[in-house]
Design a protein around this motif. Structure first.
Motif, PDB file in Angstrom:
ATOM      1  N   ALA A 138      -0.027  -1.367  -0.028  1.00  0.00           N
ATOM      2  CA  ALA A 138      -0.033  -0.284  -0.222  1.00  0.00           C
ATOM      3  C   ALA A 138       0.814   1.383  -0.272  1.00  0.00           C
ATOM      4  O   ALA A 138       2.172   1.622   0.176  1.00  0.00           O
ATOM      5  CB  ALA A 138      -0.996  -0.249   1.215  1.00  0.00           C
ATOM      6  N   VAL A 139       0.398   2.120  -0.446  1.00  0.00           N
ATOM      7  CA  VAL A 139       1.277   4.317   0.002  1.00  0.00           C
ATOM      8  C   VAL A 139       0.067   4.699   0.606  1.00  0.00           C
ATOM      9  O   VAL A 139      -1.394   4.379   0.548  1.00  0.00           O
ATOM     10  CB  VAL A 139       1.331   4.215  -1.376  1.00  0.00           C
ATOM     11  CG1 VAL A 139       1.154   5.475  -1.756  1.00  0.00           C
ATOM     12  CG2 VAL A 139       1.851   3.533  -2.748  1.00  0.00           C
ATOM     13  N   VAL A 140       0.990   5.138   1.762  1.00  0.00           N
ATOM     14  CA  VAL A 140      -0.199   6.008   2.236  1.00  0.00           C
ATOM     15  C   VAL A 140       0.633   7.416   2.229  1.00  0.00           C
ATOM     16  O   VAL A 140       1.340   7.655   2.179  1.00  0.00           O
ATOM     17  CB  VAL A 140      -0.047   6.211   3.668  1.00  0.00           C
ATOM     18  CG1 VAL A 140      -0.689   7.166   4.666  1.00  0.00           C
ATOM     19  CG2 VAL A 140      -0.544   4.379   4.830  1.00  0.00           C
ATOM     20  N   ARG A 141      -1.047   8.070   1.559  1.00  0.00           N
ATOM     21  CA  ARG A 141      -0.797   9.551   1.410  1.00  0.00           C
ATOM     22  C   ARG A 141      -0.987  10.070   2.515  1.00  0.00           C
ATOM     23  O   ARG A 141      -2.148  10.601   2.588  1.00  0.00           O
ATOM     24  CB  ARG A 141      -1.469  10.197  -0.052  1.00  0.00           C
ATOM     25  CG  ARG A 141      -0.845   9.440  -0.549  1.00  0.00           C
ATOM     26  CD  ARG A 141      -1.627  10.298  -2.405  1.00  0.00           C
ATOM     27  NE  ARG A 141      -2.842   9.275  -2.252  1.00  0.00           N
ATOM     28  CZ  ARG A 141      -3.227   9.382  -4.195  1.00  0.00           C
ATOM     29  NH1 ARG A 141      -3.050  10.040  -5.040  1.00  0.00           N
ATOM     30  NH2 ARG A 141      -4.093   9.132  -3.990  1.00  0.00           N
ATOM     31  N   ALA A 142      -0.217  10.444   3.761  1.00  0.00           N
ATOM     32  CA  ALA A 142      -0.277  11.095   5.003  1.00  0.00           C
ATOM     33  C   ALA A 142      -0.889  12.128   4.969  1.00  0.00           C
ATOM     34  O   ALA A 142      -0.177  13.594   4.385  1.00  0.00           O
ATOM     35  CB  ALA A 142       1.120  10.645   5.438  1.00  0.00           C
ATOM     36  N   GLY A 143      -2.380  12.752   5.536  1.00  0.00           N
ATOM     37  CA  GLY A 143      -2.957  13.573   5.837  1.00  0.00           C
ATOM     38  C   GLY A 143      -2.515  14.657   6.803  1.00  0.00           C
ATOM     39  O   GLY A 143      -2.770  15.474   7.412  1.00  0.00           O
ATOM     40  N   VAL A 161       4.965   2.442   1.476  1.00  0.00           N
ATOM     41  CA  VAL A 161       4.804   3.499   1.173  1.00  0.00           C
ATOM     42  C   VAL A 161       4.888   5.126   1.646  1.00  0.00           C
ATOM     43  O   VAL A 161       3.113   5.107   1.522  1.00  0.00           O
ATOM     44  CB  VAL A 161       5.295   3.692  -0.825  1.00  0.00           C
ATOM     45  CG1 VAL A 161       6.051   5.251  -0.612  1.00  0.00           C
ATOM     46  CG2 VAL A 161       6.207   2.925  -0.846  1.00  0.00           C
ATOM     47  N   VAL A 162       4.917   5.783   2.400  1.00  0.00           N
ATOM     48  CA  VAL A 162       5.010   6.464   3.413  1.00  0.00           C
ATOM     49  C   VAL A 162       5.114   7.778   2.411  1.00  0.00           C
ATOM     50  O   VAL A 162       6.458   8.691   2.708  1.00  0.00           O
ATOM     51  CB  VAL A 162       4.913   6.478   4.352  1.00  0.00           C
ATOM     52  CG1 VAL A 162       4.296   7.993   5.357  1.00  0.00           C
ATOM     53  CG2 VAL A 162       4.520   5.302   5.275  1.00  0.00           C
ATOM     54  N   SER A 163       4.073   8.389   1.542  1.00  0.00           N
ATOM     55  CA  SER A 163       4.213   9.599   0.922  1.00  0.00           C
ATOM     56  C   SER A 163       3.276  10.894   1.837  1.00  0.00           C
ATOM     57  O   SER A 163       3.073  11.506   2.416  1.00  0.00           O
ATOM     58  CB  SER A 163       3.089   9.501  -0.369  1.00  0.00           C
ATOM     59  OG  SER A 163       3.339  11.018  -0.822  1.00  0.00           O
ATOM     60  N   LEU A 164       4.838  12.023   1.958  1.00  0.00           N
ATOM     61  CA  LEU A 164       4.512  12.956   2.661  1.00  0.00           C
ATOM     62  C   LEU A 164       3.862  14.448   1.596  1.00  0.00           C
ATOM     63  O   LEU A 164       3.697  15.273   2.012  1.00  0.00           O
ATOM     64  CB  LEU A 164       5.482  13.146   3.248  1.00  0.00           C
ATOM     65  CG  LEU A 164       6.177  12.459   4.367  1.00  0.00           C
ATOM     66  CD1 LEU A 164       5.346  12.328   5.387  1.00  0.00           C
ATOM     67  CD2 LEU A 164       7.051  11.149   4.237  1.00  0.00           C
ATOM     68  N   GLU A 165       3.418  13.941   0.501  1.00  0.00           N
ATOM     69  CA  GLU A 165       3.415  15.038  -0.381  1.00  0.00           C
ATOM     70  C   GLU A 165       1.893  16.298  -0.251  1.00  0.00           C
ATOM     71  O   GLU A 165       1.970  17.123  -0.573  1.00  0.00           O
ATOM     72  CB  GLU A 165       3.007  14.169  -1.812  1.00  0.00           C
ATOM     73  CG  GLU A 165       1.499  13.179  -2.181  1.00  0.00           C
ATOM     74  CD  GLU A 165       1.643  12.474  -2.667  1.00  0.00           C
ATOM     75  OE1 GLU A 165       1.947  13.061  -3.992  1.00  0.00           O
ATOM     76  OE2 GLU A 165       1.646  11.143  -2.825  1.00  0.00           O
ATOM     77  N   LYS A 166       1.453  15.609   0.396  1.00  0.00           N
ATOM     78  CA  LYS A 166      -0.227  16.181   1.193  1.00  0.00           C
ATOM     79  C   LYS A 166       0.038  16.870   1.831  1.00  0.00           C
ATOM     80  O   LYS A 166      -0.493  17.982   2.523  1.00  0.00           O
ATOM     81  CB  LYS A 166      -1.049  15.077   1.492  1.00  0.00           C
ATOM     82  CG  LYS A 166      -1.800  14.081  -0.126  1.00  0.00           C
ATOM     83  CD  LYS A 166      -2.848  13.714   0.276  1.00  0.00           C
ATOM     84  CE  LYS A 166      -3.215  14.170  -1.148  1.00  0.00           C
ATOM     85  NZ  LYS A 166      -4.821  12.815  -1.592  1.00  0.00           N
ATOM     86  N   LEU A 167       1.443  16.834   3.155  1.00  0.00           N
ATOM     87  CA  LEU A 167       2.133  17.973   4.551  1.00  0.00           C
ATOM     88  C   LEU A 167       2.414  18.586   3.755  1.00  0.00           C
ATOM     89  O   LEU A 167       4.041  18.872   3.766  1.00  0.00           O
ATOM     90  CB  LEU A 167       2.038  16.892   5.175  1.00  0.00           C
ATOM     91  CG  LEU A 167       2.220  15.885   6.112  1.00  0.00           C
ATOM     92  CD1 LEU A 167       2.884  15.198   7.405  1.00  0.00           C
ATOM     93  CD2 LEU A 167       0.089  16.318   7.077  1.00  0.00           C
ATOM     94  N   ASN A 168       2.278  19.492   2.851  1.00  0.00           N
ATOM     95  CA  ASN A 168       2.518  20.899   1.683  1.00  0.00           C
ATOM     96  C   ASN A 168       2.260  21.855   2.323  1.00  0.00           C
ATOM     97  O   ASN A 168       2.229  22.610   1.495  1.00  0.00           O
ATOM     98  CB  ASN A 168       2.045  20.655   0.705  1.00  0.00           C
ATOM     99  CG  ASN A 168       1.106  20.763   0.347  1.00  0.00           C
ATOM    100  OD1 ASN A 168       0.274  21.262   1.266  1.00  0.00           O
ATOM    101  ND2 ASN A 168       0.552  21.016  -0.494  1.00  0.00           N
TER     102      ASN A 168
END
Lengths: 458, 458
Positions: free
Chosen positions: B44-49, B89-96
């Motif tokens: 899974a990918v987590v798009r962390a909010g 995969v922990v994507s930090l893209e949304k913590l922007n």
């Protein structure tokens, strides 16, 4: 093996004369300048003459479970170099050679016992500059500066020791000699163990060689002097320097008690003119420097300076900075000092100074303050008469309250002196149990037998 | 619990939509831009909010023994963000979000997903500057920059990411959320865990908030352009810039192959005038800047420049720097790139460039070079046709030889891209077993379950 046999074994492994056990000689290796911190009696002092001496001492200590306390010049102010009961003190004072000065790569390689000012003088002959300049620079060594991540006067613009160290030779917790870091301008091969060792206060290993970055010598710059009636006024001026977006190359504060002490020692007579002095410097070249100095004058006026002037007399500027550097030795003549080292956000410098004043009044303690004010790094010095135990208890309580107030304002309990023994309770409060657990885990990873400076920092 | 149930459990603990399992979407989270590095398939990918999403993902991963791969924008060049088989995969893209810009304290607080250029633009509105400027700055994020300790064009004068990070919020290897570092100008309370996390490539924890120091915006400065017949000539000029004691604010090299590729993409037509270009900048104000620019012209002449000029046309200067920044994307159009990142002492820049030329000739491989030449940080790019496996093998051999030569000259295998997967053999050679053991011990101390980016870096 008896204690005596252990020492003889150590002596047989090291270079001639390295092991010192003469009680009269041991005396001068018992503690640093944190007079209030506890210390014990070492079984021996090793005055290492080589990296091999350090390595063999560590191996011997590992065999026999003897704590190892590394030591530079002993000018520390937190007890980090204080001897532990039954330890071996490893003094690096004899490893005092500048091994290389390389103008093209802009680096120097030095042994840990090189005195800070000696390095600065050596590289200056080639037009180069090693910026970190703790007030102890005439005595303290680069090894000790690395151990505490020492700061100083010019840090407000040029950063601290960690910003200059790029490579280390280290004797590790398993008795290996390793090289960490690099000689290149950049490098990201693996974890930053160099940065981790800088400021680790002798708890992770013993540094036996240091590679530092250098800069070109800066312009002599311009000095702005400001006199103030009260210390909070000076704090307001400091905040205004930051609010105007200035980048001073120094911004130092000396209060009335310190000025009087310096006058008494030097007959400079500054205290007759000023209650509190700010010494600001800017070193931008040309017009940019002129503009910055004018802005600094305006900032000092915002703090209601009773006198403010840019001096173009380098001797006057040097005299003022010398007074700042002499504040600590001058104060030490008055009695045992308990030295604070809090650092607060620049915005809160006036408020922090106000709270220190209030604590002094409420505690009935003389608190003199010198400060790397431009960094928000304040050194309130608590002075008590020799043997006055009640005053000492009040000073300790004041020390704790200052830490409390600094944390309340978003500050840290130690800006540049290190944790050592004196700041351990404060650091516990500042970092909290999870971060302390992480630090202890890292310590345990690199010093699995726990021989380096046990019971300090963490 | 079945894999499917585990994912549903994760989904139930995180904010809505954070967990991605759609294969088409997963596709874009498989690897970074190191085309040659291996990667696996994540569960899974987590798009962390939120930080809580990151924390809860780590706790879930600890429960189930699932490897965690943190990811920024995926512009890395060493495979550090490449998915591992069965990982999350922990994507930090949304913590922007830029959370704070504070001109008085000269700092900014940002979430990891903020794009480098966005931070730079935001702080510029207040006259402030965040210097680290990797060529990927239009796309790469501060979190990724922190993970790799990213460098860039201005590092030659202003330092790298680590020099600017003073505080972090981190999710640890035990699933705690902790704050490391400080907001004050200085601080030495405990070990430098902040510096340790910077450049740790996601192996120690996940950074969820970053406090960076800022500087005042610099003068636009002066640009000196030099054209050279050969790349070694340009290297001689670079060495002479250092030998003259200059401090350029940029000193970039672009070779003929890169110029042709940029021309092909942009129709700038630079390659018709020059084989190799050096773009130097100095930003000292006033006369000091004028003098430095003249010295740089002289240094370029020492390297037998065929054309050299200080340009006072900011558009021309920007165009040249743009060509430098476009070199990598322009080259990527030509085929899979294997990107080198060695950094050598400045003295050896000409010799290293000579050896790269020789290796290219002997390997029958096209090696194009761009470089942060003033740092000695060279990026030879090996290009092979798509599907040409023989060329690929020759390129891999050339890559290994370049690493060998850089180490031989006292250099490092990675100046700024990080170790990731591609540089693991090189780092093993560079650090040696004792230092690697220390790094692994530190990793183990902070990530006891070994869930963060296992099998990379060390």
């Amino acid at each position: 093996m008896s204690d005596r046999d252990q020492i003889e074994q150590l002596r047989s492994r090291l270079s001639d004369g390295a092991v010192v056990t003469d009680p009269a000689l041991l005396e001068s290796y018992l503690h640093d300048e944190a007079e209030w911190a506890a210390y014990g009696k070492p079984v021996a002092v090793v005055r290492a003459g080589s990296t091999a001496d350090v390595r063999d001492t560590v191996r011997w200590a590992l065999e026999h479970g003897v704590p190892v306390v590394p030591r530079g010049a002993g000018t520390g102010l937190s007890g980090g170099a204080n001897a532990l009961e039954g330890c071996v003190v490893v003094s690096l004072e004899k490893l005092n050679q500048v091994l290389e000065v390389n103008p093209l790569e802009r680096l120097a390689v030095v042994q840990p016992g090189v005195v800070n000012d000696d390095l600065r003088k050596t590289v200056a002959t080639q037009g180069l500059w090693y910026p970190p300049d703790p007030a102890s620079s005439p005595w303290s060594t680069i090894g000790g500066n690395v151990a505490t991540n020492a700061g100083g006067v010019c840090c407000v613009k040029y950063g601290v020791t960690r910003d200059y160290v790029i490579g280390l030779e280290v004797v590790t917790g398993t008795g290996e000699v390793v090289r960490l870091g690099r000689r290149t301008a950049k490098g990201v091969a693996g974890l930053d163990l160099v940065g981790l060792f800088v400021g680790s206060e002798g708890t992770l290993g013993i540094v036996t060689e240091i590679t530092v970055k250098l800069r070109p010598l800066p312009d002599p710059g311009r000095t702005v002097l400001g006199y103030f009636d009260g210390i909070v006024d000076a704090g307001v001026a400091v905040r205004d320097v930051a609010a105007r977006g200035l980048t001073p190359s120094a911004l130092e504060l000396v209060d009335r008690t310190c000025l009087l002490a310096v006058d008494e020692m030097t007959h400079m007579g500054i205290a007759s003119e000023a209650n509190v002095v700010l010494i600001g410097k800017v070193d931008d070249p040309g017009e940019a420097g002129e503009r910055a100095a004018q802005e600094m004058v305006a900032a000092f006026e915002t703090g209601n300076a009773t006198f403010v002037a840019e001096t173009d007399d380098p001797e006057e500027a040097d005299a003022m900075m010398a007074a700042r550097r002499l504040a600590y030795p001058a104060m030490e003549r008055l009695g045992p000092l308990l030295t604070e080292d809090v650092c607060v956000p620049k915005e809160h410098v006036p408020e922090m100074l106000r709270r220190v004043e209030r604590i002094a009044a409420e505690s009935d303690i003389t608190i003199a303050t010198v400060a790397h004010a431009g960094d928000g790094n304040l050194h309130p010095l608590m002075i008590t008469g020799r043997g006055d135990d009640e005053a000492k208890a009040r000073a300790q309580a004041a020390f704790d309250r200052i830490i409390e107030e600094a944390l309340d304002l978003g500050g840290t309990v130690t800006g540049e002196h290190g944790v050592g023994l004196l700041k351990m309770p404060g650091v516990t409060r500042e970092l909290g149990p999870e971060v302390l657990a992480m630090e202890r885990a890292v310590k345990q990873a690199l010093d699995p037998e726990g021989i380096f400076n046990p019971g300090k920092v963490f």
